[in-house]
Design an enzyme around this catalytic site. Sequence first.
Site, mmCIF file in Angstrom:
data_model
loop_
_atom_site.group_PDB
_atom_site.id
_atom_site.type_symbol
_atom_site.label_atom_id
_atom_site.label_comp_id
_atom_site.label_asym_id
_atom_site.label_seq_id
_atom_site.Cartn_x
_atom_site.Cartn_y
_atom_site.Cartn_z
ATOM 1 N N GLN A 115 0.834 -1.196 0.000
ATOM 2 C CA GLN A 115 0.000 0.000 0.000
ATOM 3 C C GLN A 115 0.874 1.253 0.000
ATOM 4 O OE1 GLN A 115 -3.291 0.439 -0.200
ATOM 5 N NE2 GLN A 115 -3.817 -1.735 -0.268
ATOM 6 N N GLU A 166 -2.015 -16.449 -3.389
ATOM 7 C CA GLU A 166 -1.471 -15.312 -4.124
ATOM 8 C C GLU A 166 -0.837 -15.816 -5.409
ATOM 9 O OE1 GLU A 166 -0.110 -12.134 -5.824
ATOM 10 O OE2 GLU A 166 -1.305 -11.903 -3.987
ATOM 11 N N CYS A 194 -10.389 -1.453 -4.259
ATOM 12 C CA CYS A 194 -9.822 -0.161 -4.678
ATOM 13 C C CYS A 194 -10.577 0.412 -5.868
ATOM 14 C CB CYS A 194 -8.339 -0.307 -5.004
ATOM 15 S SG CYS A 194 -7.978 -1.500 -6.306
ATOM 16 N N ASP A 244 -8.684 -9.252 -1.283
ATOM 17 C CA ASP A 244 -8.182 -7.930 -1.657
ATOM 18 C C ASP A 244 -7.731 -7.990 -3.115
ATOM 19 O OD1 ASP A 244 -7.117 -5.393 -1.746
ATOM 20 O OD2 ASP A 244 -5.372 -5.852 -0.498
ATOM 21 N N TYR A 285 -5.718 -13.212 -2.672
ATOM 22 C CA TYR A 285 -4.901 -12.106 -3.180
ATOM 23 C C TYR A 285 -4.068 -11.553 -2.011
ATOM 24 C CZ TYR A 285 -8.700 -12.363 -6.645
ATOM 25 O OH TYR A 285 -9.644 -12.789 -7.553
#
Length: 432
Positions: A261, A314, A390, A363, A290
């Site tokens: 981030q 992932e 997002c 995410d 994720y």
Amino acid sequence: MPRPRRSAPRPRPTAPDPEVGREVELEIGPVAHGGHCVARLDGRVVFVRHTLPGERVRARVTETGSRFWRADAVEVLEASPDRVPSAWPEAGPGGVGGGELAHVALPAQRRWKAAVLAEQLQRLAKLERDVEVEAAPGDDERGGLGYRTRVDLVADADGRAGMRRFRSHDVVPLDGMPLATEAVAALADAEGVWTRRWRPGARLELVAPADGADALLLVDEVPWRRGRGDTRPNARRSVTEAVRAGGAEHRYRVAADGFWQVHRAAPDLLAGAVLDGAGDLDGATVLDLYSGAGLFTVPLAAAVGGSGRVVAVEGDARAVKDARRNAHDLAQVELHLGAVDRVLADGDASGSDVGAADVVVLDPPRAGAGRSVVDAVAGRGPRRVVYVACDPAALARDVAYLAGHGYELTGLRAFDLFPMTHHVEAVAVLDR
């Protein structure tokens, strides 16, 4: 005798669009997803950047199409009370991307993002929801600037560091980046980022963890120190990040050019929001999709305790390598490398299945999870899904998909983790 090959016909040059560059006067309507407002010209929809609802502007047409046009406001004829002098003029009309709301007062930026998120939920998920976008700690005091711990630059044809013009490959040279933290700005000054002439096309990545330590510049993926590249095989290419969540501090080692981030406060805020949204996890099985370098995996492992289980999935091998290092002493963590949709459908490369889950945390990237992943998540039977998003449109679409499996949106928080841009981060909680 073989026939001689015919040369391929030369493509005909495309005639310049006479409408591009035309200046028009527009009355500006509501905000829309993507950082622009909606106006109309002779019945045609025009998406206009660098303006605000209620303004009257002179706008320059930048693109045309059969469905809509795009334009930049180049002169304000009647200003909104929410307009302020641009905090980053280089991101104005014709400038770089990444600062399209720099002319908007911070409270109005958050109202803008709240309106977009609410509109997407209503349009795509058929949900009427009051939305408030929360400021990150310290942002108001900094005027919405100085928050990025990671900045990517590219050198122009003359070797000057800059950023790409909006919707273009052209590079605009810069002499500073006001969204960067003080540590990133200090690193840029120390390494002469703005004054040195780099190889044209060189990619520069500046990284400084939120605490300001371990700052690192990569030039074309090579660590750069004291004015020269460090090509040693053991040269440091990672940084250490500290995250406070769930009443504890967790430390992470992350590849400098890997995903993390970018807002200095985002890891703490999002990890805390995920734990709050997930609720009591003692002894639970949590599926972390994720999962990246383990931002949520590590605090989730603390929350489930020794009798629980966190299964992280992932698709990026380097991120999984980081996650293995960050969770190496957590026996309750199980890591799977592979594309999330494939692992959920067929297991990872070894054929190992992730199994059922009490809670799923996901995410996904900007495109969202999508129907196949949502269907697979629902098939694992979780009582709760915590979705970090997002992109408002992708979130709303996936909330609608989850509703088809009986999940109801029971919680929603939104965070302004990208001031001066239209981007907004949200954490949604869905229960069945």
